[in-house]
Every structure is written in C-alpha cells, then in structure tokens.
Scaffold this motif. Structure first.
Motif, short mmCIF file in Angstrom:
data_model
loop_
_atom_site.label_atom_id
_atom_site.label_comp_id
_atom_site.label_asym_id
_atom_site.label_seq_id
_atom_site.Cartn_x
_atom_site.Cartn_y
_atom_site.Cartn_z
N THR A 7 -86.29 23.96 -9.96
CA THR A 7 -85.91 23.43 -11.32
C THR A 7 -85.59 24.46 -12.33
OG1 THR A 7 -87.23 21.22 -11.19
CG2 THR A 7 -86.35 22.00 -13.38
N THR A 9 -83.88 26.11 -15.99
CA THR A 9 -83.76 25.61 -17.44
C THR A 9 -82.77 26.78 -18.01
OG1 THR A 9 -86.01 24.62 -17.34
CG2 THR A 9 -85.01 25.19 -19.46
N SER A 24 -77.21 22.55 -27.13
CA SER A 24 -77.80 21.85 -26.24
C SER A 24 -77.03 20.59 -25.56
CB SER A 24 -79.02 21.53 -26.95
OG SER A 24 -79.79 20.51 -26.38
N GLN A 28 -76.10 19.87 -21.95
CA GLN A 28 -76.70 18.81 -21.00
C GLN A 28 -75.65 17.97 -20.61
OE1 GLN A 28 -78.76 17.04 -24.50
NE2 GLN A 28 -80.99 17.81 -23.75
N ASN A 31 -75.23 18.43 -17.08
CA ASN A 31 -76.42 18.14 -16.03
C ASN A 31 -77.38 19.33 -15.85
OD1 ASN A 31 -75.51 15.27 -15.91
ND2 ASN A 31 -74.15 15.94 -14.24
N ASN A 33 -80.95 21.50 -17.48
CA ASN A 33 -82.20 21.41 -18.41
C ASN A 33 -81.95 22.21 -19.43
OD1 ASN A 33 -83.64 19.00 -16.64
ND2 ASN A 33 -83.98 20.62 -15.20
N GLU A 35 -83.98 23.81 -23.27
CA GLU A 35 -85.05 23.82 -24.09
C GLU A 35 -84.68 24.63 -25.23
OE1 GLU A 35 -88.81 25.22 -22.39
OE2 GLU A 35 -88.72 23.65 -20.96
#
Length: 208
Positions: A7, A9, A24, A28, A31, A33, A35
């Motif tokens: 995964t 990020t 952000s 997103q 698609n 991830n 933070e």
C-alpha cells in the motif's frame, strides 16, 4: 522473489491549509492514498521509513523548510521520492533540492494538475522499484553465502556469458562436472535458468 502487494501513500506537507485540502482532493480523485501535514515536524513525528510512497512538500514553511525536511530524511537514510512545490521561484533552492535527489521542483502558479499526478505516479513507481531492489539485495546475500567457492566461480562466468563448455575448458574439468555445479547453484539461488540468474545478479548489482 515477488513482493507482496504494497500500500503506497502520497504524503503532503504544506503550512497552508487551503493548499493541503486542494492537493489532497486532487490526488484522491486519482484513487491514491493521501496523508496531509501542516508542518515538516508533524510529518517527521509520524513518518515510518518502512512505508512506501512519495512526498509532496512546500519549500517555504515556518520552523522547518521543505529543504531542511529533505536533508533530515536523507540523514536518517530515507530515500523517499520528493516533489517540491513553491510559490516563489528560487534558483538556489531549486539547485539544492535537485542536488539532494528531488524528483522535481514545481512552481504553484504554473502547476498543471495532470502533470503533477503523472509525476506522483512516477515517483510511487520509483519508490516501489527501489524497495524491491533493496529486498533483493537482502534476500540474495544469504543465498550467495551458501555457494561453494567453485559454484561461485561458475556463477560469475555464467553471468559473464560463458558457456558450460567454455568454463569446463578453463578449469580443465569435464562438461558434466560444470553442469552439476550449475544445477546446484541454480537450486541454491532459487532460479530456473541462466537468464533468471543473470537478471537477478545484474539487477541487484545495478542498485548498489
């Protein structure tokens, strides 16, 4: 030697809350991830070097700049790909960023959404490839240590493109003897043939 699914990020660091929300949302929509952190220190406090991803950071931030964040990450041994964003064209900062391995240095006023997303995708692939290569190095070393001196010599010559017959002639032994060494070393290194052997050895060597 295929790694498990990882995964990834995209880590965003910017002291401007509006910029963080906008970036952000954009990322997103692709698609991915995300933070978000409003300071470099907040990011450092939470960052785990074992996590795969890339960093998108503002250059000018209070207390700790994006360039200082980059320096600290490198000092800690992290090679996470970094994309810098800036509202101010600064040639000196740009040079420093690239000198320390930045992926790119972009001006916010000229930012193209799709170009940024493409750059992020490329950075994620780069990080994944680097981690895979690192795992390959750690997995290969113990296996190499199981080879006998003769098996290591045969392996080196196979990787260099020599045939079993040529190696047998060099060592003044039978072809069958070298063939047995070849079979044994392929088993120990968990590869099926000479092509996989070359790919593994040269692929790992290229990352050193």
């Amino acid at each position: 030697m295929t790694p498990a699914t990882v995964t990834q990020t995209v880590f965003l660091v910017d002291d401007d809350p509006g910029a963080l929300r906008s970036l952000s949302f954009l990322i997103q929509t692709d698609n991915l991830n995300v933070e978000s952190y409003q300071s470099a220190q907040a990011f450092l406090d939470q960052f785990d070097m074992e996590r795969s991803g890339c960093l998108v950071a503002d250059v000018r931030m209070p207390e700790m700049s994006g360039l200082d964040l980059q320096r600290i990450l490198r000092e800690r041994g992290s090679q996470i790909p970094i994309i810098f964003l800036t509202a101010h064209g600064d040639l000196a900062a740009c040079r420093r960023a690239f000198r320390d391995g930045a992926v790119d240095f972009l001006e916010k006023t000229q930012l193209d959404d799709q170009a940024l997303l493409n750059l992020i995708r490329t950075s994620l692939e780069r990080d994944l490839a680097a981690r895979k290569a690192s795992r390959g190095q750690h997995e290969l070393l113990p296996m190499l240590q199981t080879l006998t001196d003769r098996e290591r010599e045969v392996m080196d010559r196979l990787v260099a493109g020599r045939t079993v017959k040529q190696i047998a002639t060099e060592f003044d032994v039978s072809i069958q003897t070298i063939a047995k060494h070849r079979t044994k070393l392929l088993e120990k290194l968990k590869v099926e043939n000479d092509i996989e052997l070359v790919r593994m050895i040269l692929g790992v060597a290229a990352t050193k």
